[in-house]
Scaffold this active site. Structure first.
Site, PDB file in Angstrom:
ATOM      1  N   ILE A  88       0.842  -1.200   0.000  1.00 42.23           N
ATOM      2  CA  ILE A  88       0.000   0.000   0.000  1.00 42.23           C
ATOM      3  C   ILE A  88       0.876   1.248   0.000  1.00 42.23           C
ATOM      4  CG2 ILE A  88      -1.749   1.309   1.267  1.00 42.23           C
ATOM      5  CD1 ILE A  88      -2.702  -1.321   2.490  1.00 42.23           C
ATOM      6  N   LYS A 110       1.632  -3.663   8.864  1.00 42.00           N
ATOM      7  CA  LYS A 110       2.803  -2.783   8.890  1.00 42.00           C
ATOM      8  C   LYS A 110       4.038  -3.598   9.264  1.00 42.00           C
ATOM      9  CE  LYS A 110       3.152   0.501  12.060  1.00 42.00           C
ATOM     10  NZ  LYS A 110       2.902   1.812  12.703  1.00 42.00           N
ATOM     11  N   ASP A 204       0.748  12.415  18.345  1.00 45.36           N
ATOM     12  CA  ASP A 204       1.089  12.449  16.918  1.00 45.36           C
ATOM     13  C   ASP A 204      -0.167  12.495  16.052  1.00 45.36           C
ATOM     14  OD1 ASP A 204       2.873  12.596  14.827  1.00 45.36           O
ATOM     15  OD2 ASP A 204       3.152  10.431  14.654  1.00 45.36           O
TER      16      ASP A 204
END
Length: 355
Positions: A88, A110, A204
């Site tokens: 991706i 991931k 974040d």
């Protein structure tokens, strides 16, 4: 009263024994209730509270165990052995693949490419292991071994807020005003859950870390920098924190301090992006160096209606301006002047109760 033979009268000993037995039963019941209450409180505290990890440094962590460790073989099968066509997005440090597992359906996986982000990925696994909220990304499992470091997330076909708002293809569909309001409210709900239920400060929040479902339901992701503040405390300090340019609160750069109000600041930036369609990370204008300054100037001069992103179609002026006002309050330099996520949630709900 004793008889002449030295025996007590049964009419007196009977009630005394009954009283003693009754008191003993009451005391026993109270003791049992106290034990049950104590066990319940300990169980609930273990589920929701913070615990210091004395074996792995001073940083606090969630006390609950991880949900599920996935087998590397299953991950290889899901990604067709990390096939290139399943990628991706890829960076130097990590690659995200699309995959499928029978028990979970479509996933985003991931994979860490270097050891540089190992602590962040471990931190993310610990954080996500006990979180369960419709506006927080789900983590079906992970595989953190010697050879591979992989986290599996639910797949979000809508991409990120960053991709939706700032797509290079100008013909791409962008969210209309009701959808943008829904995204704001969803992010707010997720942050409120993190702050109030677990004491988690994300640190974040930016549009690339807000993922969208097919129906544009937002989910907060990327907990690598997230931290847990100790009970009774609302802020902390991190000398090594660098932050994300233009989205992190000023105090994170000036004195390396953070609090839940740091998340409020970042949320305010994303909210202003959703209203204006301007990208904070690359914002450049002659009259303003950054997006907050630009918005504050218009708000002060009474021209906030000019800030609306024309691509989102019709939007009630009053609703837009109320959202801008929330954003202006969120991005104040003084953390104590920023509103709480609870206040923001109620204000957004009042703007559009139907969402």
């Amino acid at each position: 009263m004793a008889t002449k033979h030295g025996r007590r009268n049964p009419s007196h000993t009977g009630p005394n024994i009954a009283i003693v037995v009754s008191i003993s039963v009451v005391v026993a019941l109270l003791a049992i209730s106290a034990v049950i209450g104590f066990c319940y409180r300990r169980s609930r505290q273990k589920h929701l509270s913070l615990a210091l990890d004395h074996d792995h440094g001073p940083g606090p962590k969630l006390a609950a165990p991880l949900e599920k460790n996935l087998d590397l073989h299953d991950i290889r099968v899901a990604t067709n052995n990390f096939a290139e066509q399943n990628i991706i997005v890829s960076t130097r440090s990590r690659t995200i693949y699309k995959g499928t597992l029978p028990n979970f359906g479509d996933l985003a996986l991931k994979r860490l490419n270097t050891e540089a982000g190992l602590e962040e990925i471990k931190n993310e696994v610990k954080m996500l292991a006990r979180l369960d909220h419709p506006n927080i990304i789900r983590m079906p499992g992970s595989c953190i071994g010697n050879s591979e470091k992989v986290i599996c997330y639910e797949y979000m076909p809508g991409g990120s807020v960053d991709e939706v708002l700032f797509a290079e293809d100008e013909k791409s569909a962008v969210p209309d005003w009701p959808s943008r309001l829904g995204i704001m409210q969803g992010i707010c709900e997720g942050l409120l859950y993190l702050h109030d239920q677990f004491g988690i400060i994300h640190r974040d929040i930016d549009p690339s870390n807000i993922l969208l479902s097919e129906d544009l339901i937002p989910k907060i992701s990327d907990f690598g920098r997230a931290t847990l503040h100790d009970q009774g405390q609302s802020e902390g300090n991190d000398e090594n924190f660098e932050g994300t340019h233009r989205y992190s609160a000023p105090e994170l750069f000036y004195n390396k301090s953070y609090s839940v109000k740091s998340d409020v600041y970042s949320f305010g930036i994303v909210l202003l992006e959703l209203v204006t369609g301007c990208k904070a990370a690359s914002f450049r204008r002659e009259d303003a160096d950054d997006l907050p300054t630009y918005v504050r100037q218009h708000w002060t001069h009474g021209t906030a209606d000019q800030l609306k992103d024309p691509r989102m179609g019709d939007a009630p002026r009053g609703e837009v301006e109320r959202c801008i006002h929330i954003g202006v309050r969120c991005v104040q330099d003084d953390p104590t002047m920023r509103p709480t996520m609870s206040y923001i949630k109620n204000t957004l709900a009042a703007i559009s109760p139907s969402l």
